[in-house]
Scaffold this motif. Structure first.
Motif, PDB file in Angstrom:
ATOM      1  N   ASP A 203       0.841  -1.202   0.000  1.00  0.00           N
ATOM      2  CA  ASP A 203       0.000   0.000   0.000  1.00  0.00           C
ATOM      3  C   ASP A 203       0.873   1.248   0.000  1.00  0.00           C
ATOM      4  O   ASP A 203       0.624   2.213  -0.744  1.00  0.00           O
ATOM      5  N   PHE A 204       1.926   1.245   0.822  1.00  0.00           N
ATOM      6  CA  PHE A 204       2.855   2.381   0.862  1.00  0.00           C
ATOM      7  C   PHE A 204       3.489   2.593  -0.504  1.00  0.00           C
ATOM      8  O   PHE A 204       3.611   3.731  -0.985  1.00  0.00           O
ATOM      9  N   VAL A 205       3.901   1.510  -1.141  1.00  0.00           N
ATOM     10  CA  VAL A 205       4.511   1.605  -2.468  1.00  0.00           C
ATOM     11  C   VAL A 205       3.533   2.231  -3.458  1.00  0.00           C
ATOM     12  O   VAL A 205       3.891   3.108  -4.252  1.00  0.00           O
ATOM     13  N   GLU A 206       2.293   1.799  -3.410  1.00  0.00           N
ATOM     14  CA  GLU A 206       1.307   2.266  -4.386  1.00  0.00           C
ATOM     15  C   GLU A 206       0.922   3.717  -4.156  1.00  0.00           C
ATOM     16  O   GLU A 206       0.828   4.505  -5.118  1.00  0.00           O
ATOM     17  N   ARG A 207       0.714   4.093  -2.903  1.00  0.00           N
ATOM     18  CA  ARG A 207       0.195   5.435  -2.623  1.00  0.00           C
ATOM     19  C   ARG A 207       1.272   6.483  -2.382  1.00  0.00           C
ATOM     20  O   ARG A 207       1.130   7.638  -2.792  1.00  0.00           O
TER      21      ARG A 207
END
Length: 414
Positions: free
Chosen positions: A396-400
């Motif tokens: 999620d961190f990577v995506e957002r």
């Protein structure tokens, strides 16, 4: 930064299977963390299991229902739980005092020890800011100075030891050294530094704020005079719970920050009496450590945290590299199991104030609780894992966040 044109020498880590509770529920259900927030910064303030929160709330209700009885018998209860806490960190109970946090433990040492006029205190440029400020205050009190050892982030343990000892002089009376550094997530060779200090008659204070819960028996092989460690970080105790270990005879000089009726007692019993302070966090601490021990075992918990940190480091650095064309891995000379550094794009978190501002912006705009740090004018994202985290958290961190952070960095560089 280093170009990523060369093939990577780091094989991609596999995402570990998430830990579950008995019955198969996600581990996170044992905590009361917000469903709307992403908690990937356990290393800063920890997170308390639901069962320990309930225990602490029950203790507070008991305290408020009958305060005279509560405070009359509280020192006995603190003394009993101190034995449990000492066993958890692998220390004798007679060497173990409970304090609110690692900084408070450092302040106890600074306030209790005496030095001659003009004495020197040695710290490193990796030291926790509040603890270093306390050392500076102590030095001013005795007309002395603080000398700072510069330790490169990629220094080997031997190089780090030599850098610290090279700064010491015949006026050095105290060395303050991190066991695990906060901003840079690396080990310092505390056993070797303490041994060299002992040979030269120098007192050592080891700041092990992040160690309890991550590693067993922190003082094993470490001949230091004082050691401090937070239980409310990786050990998951209620916040405001830490240990001050004093394995040498200098323990007799230590007194609590609050003068109370325990003052005539010996160390550590005099720390068990602190007037009307709410010490329910101390009493509930073994509930937290016991919950993890009984549910997964600390060995399994540590294995999982390490494997998840491996995976998170891989995917976050790869995501940054894909956008910037540079290698965002960090060569940390002595890396830590559940704490890792990722280099941020240039223009972000290049000082302590701007790192804090970035952390606050990310929380406010994305509801992501992450750690952004600075060292030597370079900004870093500090990965932190615990049993309730999963691979999906870091995906999620990577995506957002990775695309956004790269955009913010470009804006900052214009």
């Amino acid at each position: 930064m280093t170009s990523t044109n060369a093939p990577s020498t780091h094989p991609a880590a596999l995402a570990p299977s998430p830990l579950t509770l008995p019955g198969g529920a996600p581990a996170a259900e044992a905590w009361t963390l917000s469903d709307s927030a992403l908690h990937i910064n356990h290393g800063s303030f920890g997170a308390v299991p639901r069962v320990a929160q309930q225990h602490q709330n029950a203790l507070r209700a008991e305290m408020d229902a009958d305060p005279v009885a509560w405070f009359s018998f509280l020192p006995e209860r603190i003394g009993a739980v101190r034995h449990d806490i000492a066993a958890f960190v692998g220390a004798p109970a007679e060497h173990t005092a409970i304090v609110p946090n690692a900084s408070a433990g450092a302040t106890v040492v600074y306030s209790s020890l005496t030095m001659e006029h003009g004495a020197e205190i040695v710290v490193t440029d990796h030291g926790y800011g509040a603890v270093t400020m306390g050392a500076e205050r102590m030095a001013r009190r005795y007309g002395g100075t603080v000398r700072t050892a510069r330790v490169p982030l990629d220094a080997t343990p031997a190089e780090a030891h030599d850098a610290v000892m090279a700064v010491c002089s015949d006026k050095t009376r105290l060395i303050v050294i991190d066991h695990i550094t906060s901003a840079t997530a690396r080990f310092m060779p505390v056993a070797e530094i303490a041994a060299s200090a002992r040979e030269r008659g120098i007192v050592t204070l080891v700041d092990g704020a992040h160690v309890p819960g991550l590693y067993d028996n922190p003082l094993d092989g470490v001949d230091c005079d004082f050691w401090i460690g937070n239980l409310h970080k990786f050990a998951c105790a209620p916040r405001g719970t830490a240990v001050l270990l004093a394995p040498t005879e200098l323990r007799s000089e230590l007194y609590p920050l609050v003068d109370s009726w325990g003052a005539p007692l010996e160390f550590p019993e005099r720390f068990d009496t602190q007037g009307t302070l709410d010490l329910t966090s101390y009493l509930a601490a073994p509930t937290s450590t016991g919950f993890i021990a009984d549910t997964w075992g600390w060995g399994e918990a540590r294995r999982y945290m390490t494997e998840l940190a491996d995976y998170a480091e891989d995917i976050v650095t790869a995501a940054f590299a894909e956008r910037t064309g540079f290698d965002h891995r960090v060569d940390v000379g002595a890396p830590v199991s559940a704490l890792r550094l990722v280099r941020l794009p240039d223009g972000l978190a290049e000082s302590h104030p701007t790192a804090d501002a970035l952390r606050n912006r990310v929380v406010s705009e994305f509801n992501i609780e992450g750690a952004f740090t600075s060292f030597g004018g370079v900004g870093y994202f500090r990965l932190s894992t615990h049993v309730y985290n999963t691979a999906a958290d870091f995906e999620d961190f990577v995506e957002r966040m990775v695309p956004t952070l790269c955009d913010w960095a470009r804006d900052a560089e214009r």
